[in-house]
Design a protein around this motif. Sequence first.
Motif, PDB file in Angstrom:
ATOM      1  N   TRP A  17      27.247  87.138  31.151  1.00 60.69           N
ATOM      2  CA  TRP A  17      26.630  86.906  32.456  1.00 60.69           C
ATOM      3  C   TRP A  17      27.528  87.457  33.561  1.00 60.69           C
ATOM      4  O   TRP A  17      28.732  87.227  33.585  1.00 60.69           O
ATOM      5  N   ASN A  18      26.940  88.151  34.505  1.00 60.12           N
ATOM      6  CA  ASN A  18      27.722  88.740  35.587  1.00 60.12           C
ATOM      7  C   ASN A  18      27.599  87.919  36.862  1.00 60.12           C
ATOM      8  O   ASN A  18      28.391  87.032  37.117  1.00 60.12           O
ATOM      9  N   GLU A  19      26.601  88.205  37.698  1.00 62.88           N
ATOM     10  CA  GLU A  19      26.539  87.562  39.000  1.00 62.88           C
ATOM     11  C   GLU A  19      25.336  86.636  39.108  1.00 62.88           C
ATOM     12  O   GLU A  19      24.358  86.778  38.392  1.00 62.88           O
ATOM     13  N   GLY A  20      25.458  85.679  40.054  1.00 64.44           N
ATOM     14  CA  GLY A  20      24.413  84.686  40.254  1.00 64.44           C
ATOM     15  C   GLY A  20      24.748  83.387  39.545  1.00 64.44           C
ATOM     16  O   GLY A  20      25.642  83.326  38.702  1.00 64.44           O
ATOM     17  N   PRO A  21      24.021  82.309  39.872  1.00 67.82           N
ATOM     18  CA  PRO A  21      24.310  80.996  39.292  1.00 67.82           C
ATOM     19  C   PRO A  21      23.712  80.839  37.892  1.00 67.82           C
ATOM     20  O   PRO A  21      22.549  81.166  37.661  1.00 67.82           O
ATOM     21  N   LEU A  22      24.524  80.350  36.966  1.00 65.30           N
ATOM     22  CA  LEU A  22      24.089  80.150  35.584  1.00 65.30           C
ATOM     23  C   LEU A  22      24.471  78.752  35.128  1.00 65.30           C
ATOM     24  O   LEU A  22      25.602  78.299  35.335  1.00 65.30           O
ATOM     25  N   LEU A  23      23.537  78.055  34.496  1.00 63.58           N
ATOM     26  CA  LEU A  23      23.801  76.762  33.865  1.00 63.58           C
ATOM     27  C   LEU A  23      23.839  76.967  32.360  1.00 63.58           C
ATOM     28  O   LEU A  23      22.862  77.409  31.759  1.00 63.58           O
ATOM     29  N   VAL A  24      24.978  76.666  31.764  1.00 58.43           N
ATOM     30  CA  VAL A  24      25.132  76.754  30.315  1.00 58.43           C
ATOM     31  C   VAL A  24      25.096  75.343  29.750  1.00 58.43           C
ATOM     32  O   VAL A  24      26.037  74.564  29.938  1.00 58.43           O
ATOM     33  N   LEU A  25      23.996  75.004  29.086  1.00 56.77           N
ATOM     34  CA  LEU A  25      23.884  73.697  28.439  1.00 56.77           C
ATOM     35  C   LEU A  25      24.588  73.784  27.092  1.00 56.77           C
ATOM     36  O   LEU A  25      24.093  74.416  26.160  1.00 56.77           O
ATOM     37  N   SER A 228      31.328  63.379  45.523  1.00 58.59           N
ATOM     38  CA  SER A 228      32.332  64.073  46.339  1.00 58.59           C
ATOM     39  C   SER A 228      32.767  65.384  45.688  1.00 58.59           C
ATOM     40  O   SER A 228      32.972  66.392  46.379  1.00 58.59           O
ATOM     41  N   GLN A 229      32.907  65.405  44.372  1.00 59.17           N
ATOM     42  CA  GLN A 229      33.287  66.638  43.681  1.00 59.17           C
ATOM     43  C   GLN A 229      32.188  67.683  43.796  1.00 59.17           C
ATOM     44  O   GLN A 229      32.467  68.880  43.998  1.00 59.17           O
ATOM     45  N   TYR A 230      30.944  67.245  43.681  1.00 55.76           N
ATOM     46  CA  TYR A 230      29.836  68.191  43.820  1.00 55.76           C
ATOM     47  C   TYR A 230      29.766  68.737  45.251  1.00 55.76           C
ATOM     48  O   TYR A 230      29.503  69.933  45.468  1.00 55.76           O
ATOM     49  N   ALA A 231      30.015  67.866  46.227  1.00 56.50           N
ATOM     50  CA  ALA A 231      29.994  68.309  47.620  1.00 56.50           C
ATOM     51  C   ALA A 231      31.085  69.348  47.875  1.00 56.50           C
ATOM     52  O   ALA A 231      30.874  70.319  48.612  1.00 56.50           O
ATOM     53  N   LEU A 232      32.264  69.172  47.258  1.00 51.62           N
ATOM     54  CA  LEU A 232      33.335  70.155  47.388  1.00 51.62           C
ATOM     55  C   LEU A 232      32.908  71.493  46.780  1.00 51.62           C
ATOM     56  O   LEU A 232      33.155  72.564  47.351  1.00 51.62           O
ATOM     57  N   LEU A 233      32.228  71.419  45.638  1.00 46.72           N
ATOM     58  CA  LEU A 233      31.732  72.631  44.997  1.00 46.72           C
ATOM     59  C   LEU A 233      30.721  73.333  45.898  1.00 46.72           C
ATOM     60  O   LEU A 233      30.713  74.575  45.995  1.00 46.72           O
ATOM     61  N   ARG A 234      29.892  72.571  46.575  1.00 46.05           N
ATOM     62  CA  ARG A 234      28.890  73.145  47.475  1.00 46.05           C
ATOM     63  C   ARG A 234      29.535  73.870  48.642  1.00 46.05           C
ATOM     64  O   ARG A 234      29.074  74.945  49.068  1.00 46.05           O
ATOM     65  N   VAL A 235      30.615  73.314  49.179  1.00 40.02           N
ATOM     66  CA  VAL A 235      31.309  73.961  50.296  1.00 40.02           C
ATOM     67  C   VAL A 235      31.921  75.289  49.851  1.00 40.02           C
ATOM     68  O   VAL A 235      31.936  76.266  50.602  1.00 40.02           O
ATOM     69  N   LEU A 236      32.393  75.323  48.600  1.00 35.28           N
ATOM     70  CA  LEU A 236      33.021  76.539  48.077  1.00 35.28           C
ATOM     71  C   LEU A 236      31.994  77.600  47.687  1.00 35.28           C
ATOM     72  O   LEU A 236      32.325  78.777  47.577  1.00 35.28           O
ATOM     73  N   SER A 237      30.754  77.171  47.432  1.00 29.64           N
ATOM     74  CA  SER A 237      29.703  78.107  47.008  1.00 29.64           C
ATOM     75  C   SER A 237      28.377  77.714  47.653  1.00 29.64           C
ATOM     76  O   SER A 237      27.487  77.191  46.988  1.00 29.64           O
ATOM     77  N   PRO A 238      28.246  77.941  48.959  1.00 32.21           N
ATOM     78  CA  PRO A 238      27.068  77.453  49.695  1.00 32.21           C
ATOM     79  C   PRO A 238      25.789  78.246  49.472  1.00 32.21           C
ATOM     80  O   PRO A 238      24.689  77.710  49.659  1.00 32.21           O
ATOM     81  N   SER A 239      25.911  79.506  49.052  1.00 27.47           N
ATOM     82  CA  SER A 239      24.719  80.354  48.925  1.00 27.47           C
ATOM     83  C   SER A 239      23.945  80.019  47.653  1.00 27.47           C
ATOM     84  O   SER A 239      24.527  79.694  46.622  1.00 27.47           O
ATOM     85  N   GLU A 240      22.625  80.129  47.728  1.00 26.89           N
ATOM     86  CA  GLU A 240      21.796  79.806  46.561  1.00 26.89           C
ATOM     87  C   GLU A 240      21.956  80.808  45.429  1.00 26.89           C
ATOM     88  O   GLU A 240      21.583  80.540  44.292  1.00 26.89           O
ATOM     89  N   ASP A 241      22.560  81.976  45.738  1.00 29.01           N
ATOM     90  CA  ASP A 241      22.804  82.966  44.691  1.00 29.01           C
ATOM     91  C   ASP A 241      24.309  83.118  44.400  1.00 29.01           C
ATOM     92  O   ASP A 241      24.773  84.170  43.955  1.00 29.01           O
ATOM     93  N   SER A 242      25.076  82.057  44.674  1.00 25.65           N
ATOM     94  CA  SER A 242      26.524  82.076  44.438  1.00 25.65           C
ATOM     95  C   SER A 242      26.834  82.362  42.973  1.00 25.65           C
ATOM     96  O   SER A 242      26.042  82.053  42.072  1.00 25.65           O
ATOM     97  N   ASN A 243      28.012  82.930  42.750  1.00 25.78           N
ATOM     98  CA  ASN A 243      28.431  83.251  41.379  1.00 25.78           C
ATOM     99  C   ASN A 243      29.038  82.015  40.714  1.00 25.78           C
ATOM    100  O   ASN A 243      30.239  81.918  40.497  1.00 25.78           O
ATOM    101  N   LEU A 244      28.163  81.088  40.401  1.00 25.81           N
ATOM    102  CA  LEU A 244      28.574  79.832  39.768  1.00 25.81           C
ATOM    103  C   LEU A 244      28.267  79.886  38.275  1.00 25.81           C
ATOM    104  O   LEU A 244      27.150  80.212  37.874  1.00 25.81           O
ATOM    105  N   PHE A 245      29.256  79.541  37.478  1.00 30.17           N
ATOM    106  CA  PHE A 245      29.091  79.481  36.022  1.00 30.17           C
ATOM    107  C   PHE A 245      29.324  78.022  35.638  1.00 30.17           C
ATOM    108  O   PHE A 245      30.453  77.551  35.558  1.00 30.17           O
ATOM    109  N   ILE A 246      28.224  77.291  35.447  1.00 24.86           N
ATOM    110  CA  ILE A 246      28.282  75.841  35.247  1.00 24.86           C
ATOM    111  C   ILE A 246      28.091  75.523  33.764  1.00 24.86           C
ATOM    112  O   ILE A 246      27.072  75.876  33.166  1.00 24.86           O
ATOM    113  N   VAL A 247      29.080  74.865  33.179  1.00 21.32           N
ATOM    114  CA  VAL A 247      28.999  74.465  31.780  1.00 21.32           C
ATOM    115  C   VAL A 247      28.912  72.942  31.715  1.00 21.32           C
ATOM    116  O   VAL A 247      29.750  72.237  32.285  1.00 21.32           O
TER     117      VAL A 247
END
Length: 640
Positions: A17-25, A228-247
């Motif tokens: 996976w390159n760019e954009g938000p991804l949820l890895v279950l 609070s941890q999720y809110a911190l993550l949101r501040v670091l990646s506010p855009s809906e197409d942020s490069n987030l790799f969530i496991v």
Amino acid sequence: MNYLSGLNASQLQAASWNEGPLLVLAGPGSGKTKTLISRVARLIDESEGEAFRILCLTFTRKAAAEMRERLFDLVPEAKERVNLSTFHSFATDILRQHGSHFGLTPDFTILDKDEQVALIKRIIASDGEAYSAFLSAEKALDAVEYLFKELVPDEQVPRLVKNEKVGTQLAKLFKSYKEELCRANVLDYGAIIYFCEQMLGERKRLARQLCNVYKFICVDEFQDTNRSQYALLRVLSPSEDSNLFIVGDDDQIIYQWNGASPKRIDTLREHYELTQIQLPENYRCPAEVVELANILISHNTTRVGNKKPLRAIHKPKESSPVCVEGFATEHDEASGVAAKIKDKILSGVKPEEVVVLARNSKLLHGVASALSTCGIEAFVPVRKTNFESAPLRLIVETLKLSIVRSEQETLARLAKAFSDCFSIEIASNELAVSAAETSGDYFQAFANFVSNESGLREFSELVTYLQKGNGWRFIRGAFELFDTLSEKITNEQINNDSEAFSEYAEERKVWNNIINEIGGSNEVENMSLGQLLQEIALANKSSEPPSSAVRCFTIHASKGMEFSHVFLVGMAEDQLPSFQAKKKGDGSHEMQEERRNCFVAITRTKETLTMTFAGKYNGWSKKPSRFLYEMGIDTSLIPK
């Protein structure tokens, strides 16, 4: 180097996976860490010469250290471009650099629980009538910690409590507590994330700068995040197409009491244009255990939609690796489990390959006692937030006082640790008086005292190194001194308080483990003493289990681990599930979390799983756990 070799199809899809938000279950035993590391290694390799960095956040120092070691062995150049940290260490680092926003200096202190309670007591004592609703400082602190964790704005605090008087007083206490933290240049565990998120929310330019620096953000064990941890993550990646790799894995949410929520993944979908990939393969458990886990967790109704069941990589065995046994009482259960474990060890199984799991620690202590009767060493962990041996306390408090030179409570703890170590009484109030001669410098007063005390020449010289700013020479020398003293006490060559040194050897190992988790001695010696003390304060001080002992863990403590032989005890109503969940009802959030607890417990298994229950606990008759029935196990056929 091909960093993607050896991955299965779903792992490869995620790691590519390159760019954009991804949820890895990622289910239990699915190779999520390997997948995450492979992706980070590939991104580093493919972006040679670029300046962006990658931020990887996880929840425990141990997990961060293991991932760091695996990644840096694979890609040494990643050291300069990857920040692999816990949420709290990352937030602490940001506040160290920019805490002046709240009046904090980089060497701020992190309070432990006792220090938090003492601060609350001082605030309440300052205006008793204004805080008359609080029966104890401990209860008041619980409320303050909740407000930090939930990021409750000051103006909303009064409305959280039905009683208007209590709500008003809580709002005043919360405001005063935060002001006192900043005034004293200290923070506590919950305040770290709270203040960091607040600062980044107010300093938009700094937040944008961090977004530019960390082009890619990875989060491991996302299901454990609180608000609070999720809110911190949101501040670091506010855009809906942020490069987030969530496991993460919604089937392993077992920390609702700490703010984790099954709804967090739904919230994630609201904020980001998520693509979802699942890693259903299970490389850890026997096929029979995977089947039980799938059947059990299917009874939860709030799972992520379109989720595939776990797929066992191991083939079914001729002889089932799953055993269920019933006993008359919890004492019989403990003795029976101990006897089974003894048989395994006599057959050649190593004690460290065996774990006893339970919903609560009381059952674990019962099994540990039965194991001891059988001549088998058992380890039941005790979580420690502070060092308890006198030498470690003396080292830490001396370092603290060298930074914050007029802190009376630090001086009192230092005086107590010093007296315990050297059997020389030192009155902190007398030092405070003599400090008047050094402009209130308690550390200088302490240094003067030890320099004038006969028999303390070696320790006095070490304190002199600290006065000159050579903290690491003090630390190394102090450990050398206490190693020698500990050995002499053990050999009865000197008379000293052996109790004060009783845990020194173990805590010495804990210190070394913490240093290794931070990054090793070479990395750590480049830190300031303030930064080192902050990292030490955030670390768990619990001892590692010896290889000679059978592990006895609560299910929560076993998260992220795996064992060859798992014994899950207390599989009875009011034990697992708990009485509280049972009272809430079968379809409640509490019951679904209890089911996830059971799911996590059985999926720690690599070879054999034994589940046990008793007909009576504490003299009260109990039925076998509903989770056994849900897994298709007919307990009526099992003799007790």
